[in-house]
Design an enzyme around this catalytic site. Sequence first.
Site, short mmCIF file in Angstrom:
data_model
loop_
_atom_site.label_atom_id
_atom_site.label_comp_id
_atom_site.label_asym_id
_atom_site.label_seq_id
_atom_site.Cartn_x
_atom_site.Cartn_y
_atom_site.Cartn_z
N ASP A 128 0.68 -1.23 0.08
CA ASP A 128 -0.04 -0.10 0.06
C ASP A 128 1.05 1.13 -0.15
O ASP A 128 2.18 1.35 0.41
CB ASP A 128 -0.83 0.05 1.19
N ASP B 233 -1.68 -0.21 6.18
CA ASP B 233 -1.64 0.36 7.33
C ASP B 233 -3.28 0.59 7.72
O ASP B 233 -3.28 0.82 9.09
CB ASP B 233 -1.16 1.71 7.02
N ASP C 105 -0.45 5.14 0.81
CA ASP C 105 -0.52 6.13 1.62
C ASP C 105 -0.67 5.67 3.26
O ASP C 105 -1.39 4.66 3.38
CB ASP C 105 -1.85 6.84 1.39
#
Length: 229
Positions: free
Chosen positions: A13, A172, A15
């Site tokens: 991922d 995240d 961001d």
Amino acid sequence: MTSEWDVRAVLLDMDGTLLDTERVYFDSLVSALGAFGYTDDVETLCHAMVGLPAPDCEAMLIARYGDDFPLPAINEAFIARRDEILGAGLPLKRGALELLDALHGSVCPMAIVTSSSRRTADAHLTLAGIRSRFDHVLTRDDVTRGKPSPDLYLLAASRLGLNPEFCVAVEDSNHGVTSAHAAGTITIMVPDMVPPTDESRARCAAVVDDLGAVLEVLRTRGKLTRRSA
């Protein structure tokens, strides 16, 4: 939790995982909403958006505030504030370069799998100085359904010529974990702004503090070692 993984690729991922941007997005949206008088519990709403594609976030705003919500003006204010903050630089998350160097050194294929648009992904990866490291960047523009649907991760594995179960996904957010797990990847969570839910913990092969810990997990359980190219 000692069994070895058959890791043939790593899906990352962007961001909040590689780039320290989620706080920028969050603060920019809170600021934009506040400028138009929307201040009631907006932080809770914005937290719920972490990890979601922009169209889903926009739908949440309209559902919360009604059809008269000034979406174009809010977006303009959000972008202005975001770009102002990013003008000072776009930092990487701790351990990002070490992880990318290790993956490159081990000749382990990797891809970006992000809810951002292609334009934003290319711009931000370039600004952070790591765009050239990735041959494969999968964005919300590549699928009809973004995260938490599994489609992006399924597409990323397909692009690399692999079944998802041979891919480690690093996320995240809880929405990202839902996406990666539903696709069948080995999912590692590095929580950023939002802590993992019990459901996310159950879906993850590991929940760790930073990308340095991800690298250690890959070395111990994924047997990531340096190989000749």
